[in-house]
Write an enzyme that holds these catalytic residues in place. Structure first.
Site, PDB file in Angstrom:
ATOM      1  N   GLY A   1       4.862  -1.338   2.908  1.00 37.63           N
ATOM      2  CA  GLY A   1       3.952  -0.132   2.144  1.00 37.63           C
ATOM      3  C   GLY A   1       4.930   1.052   2.440  1.00 37.63           C
ATOM      4  O   GLY A   1       6.374   0.756   2.599  1.00 37.63           O
TER       5      GLY A   1
ATOM      6  N   HIS B   1       1.026  -1.136  -0.085  1.00 35.35           N
ATOM      7  CA  HIS B   1       0.248  -0.303   0.139  1.00 35.35           C
ATOM      8  C   HIS B   1       0.665   1.359   0.204  1.00 35.35           C
ATOM      9  O   HIS B   1       1.415   1.467   0.842  1.00 35.35           O
ATOM     10  CB  HIS B   1      -0.597   0.081   1.022  1.00 35.35           C
ATOM     11  CG  HIS B   1      -0.212  -0.306   2.413  1.00 35.35           C
ATOM     12  ND1 HIS B   1       0.608   0.703   2.909  1.00 35.35           N
ATOM     13  CD2 HIS B   1       0.081  -1.173   3.590  1.00 35.35           C
ATOM     14  CE1 HIS B   1       0.289   0.656   4.370  1.00 35.35           C
ATOM     15  NE2 HIS B   1       0.756  -0.880   4.771  1.00 35.35           N
ATOM     16  N   ASP B   2       0.544   2.352  -0.705  1.00 42.50           N
ATOM     17  CA  ASP B   2       0.648   3.243  -1.030  1.00 42.50           C
ATOM     18  C   ASP B   2       2.669   3.833  -2.021  1.00 42.50           C
ATOM     19  O   ASP B   2       2.881   4.186  -0.924  1.00 42.50           O
ATOM     20  CB  ASP B   2       1.286   4.290   0.803  1.00 42.50           C
ATOM     21  CG  ASP B   2       0.148   4.106   1.213  1.00 42.50           C
ATOM     22  OD1 ASP B   2      -0.980   4.686   1.104  1.00 42.50           O
ATOM     23  OD2 ASP B   2      -0.536   3.816   1.873  1.00 42.50           O
TER      24      ASP B   2
END
Length: 266
Positions: free
Chosen positions: A139, A121-122
């Site tokens: 992440g 994520h991100d």
């Protein structure tokens, strides 16, 4: 003749260009947008608020747009955005972002993401990034243009990998890799400038020489990092073909939050 296999599940509301091809037993979710010329292999799942550009090649059993592996996630409508002409091979996992960051995971254009790779994520990948098989990004990782992440490598959250750098296979990376640098090992250490990669991309001998000099200042001079930064600023202001590249090297080091990779104590 339909380009969507009869066994594929395309949820109502999905936006697919009419030229998109979807293989057997693939699932495409309601909030997905896919551009022209993209192909999706069999058994792949594309879900979440995911936007995919043109002419991407997605292999079999890929999992794209899944929920972030973050225990703070509370079903916010975060995104995954993928550019054009990327190759995403079998069993890759690409997750959406979180509201603790910018709310989106992004992948640029012309990337090559090999089998079993993971983009957490991100993360933000630039253009022409290569991730070899089983490369794993936690992440919030940022990967610059033309960077290479070797197979079986693991990258700690919030780490940055600079443009035109290379992380060797089976490496463990816990700090930033400056642009143009080769890193490898567990934990990853610097191993010089990525000379061959720079030559292939048209960097001049003078630019490569300037980057080698910058590398020596940081890693071979015995100076503290703060002392090295002062010499690097003088080098980047000297002019010449390598000036822009050295400036990028300096700017990256100056903005590092996790610190850059260093040689381990011997």
């Amino acid at each position: 003749m339909s380009k969507i296999h009869s066994t594929a599940i395309i949820e109502s509301g999905t936006q697919l260009d009419e030229s998109v091809e979807v293989g057997p037993y693939a699932v495409v979710g309601v909030d997905v947008v896919i551009g022209a010329g993209t192909t999706i292999g069999s058994h792949s799942v594309i879900e979440g608020h995911t936007t995919i550009g043109r002419e991407n090649r997605i292999g079999h059993y890929a999992s794209i747009g899944g929920r972030p592996q973050d225990m703070k996630y509370r079903d916010e409508p975060t995104k995954l955005v993928i550019g054009d002409r990327n190759t995403i091979r079998e069993f890759t996992t690409l997750h959406t972002g979180t509201v603790q960051d910018q709310g989106a995971t992004s992948i640029g254009d012309d990337c090559w993401i090999m089998a079993y790779a993971h983009v957490g994520h991100d993360c933000r990948l630039g253009n022409n990034v290569i991730m070899s098989s089983n490369a794993q990004l936690a992440g919030h990782v940022i990967v610059g243009n033309h960077a290479i992440v070797g197979g079986m490598s693991g990258v700690h959250q919030f780490v940055r990998i600079g443009a035109h750098s290379m992380l060797g296979g089976a490496s463990a990376l816990v700090q930033d890799v400056p642009p143009f640098v080769i890193a490898a090992g567990n934990k990853a250490e610097p191993h010089g400038i990525n000379v061959e990669g720079l030559r292939r991309r048209g960097f001049t001998p003078d630019a490569i020489s300037a980057l080698r000099q910058a590398y020596r200042i940081v890693y071979k001079s015995g100076l503290s990092l703060e002392e090295a930064k002062l010499q690097l600023k003088d080098l980047s202001a000297a002019g010449g073909e390598g000036d822009a590249s050295v400036k990028a090297f300096v700017d990256f080091i100056s903005t590092s939050q996790r610190g850059i990779i260093r040689y381990a104590a011997r």
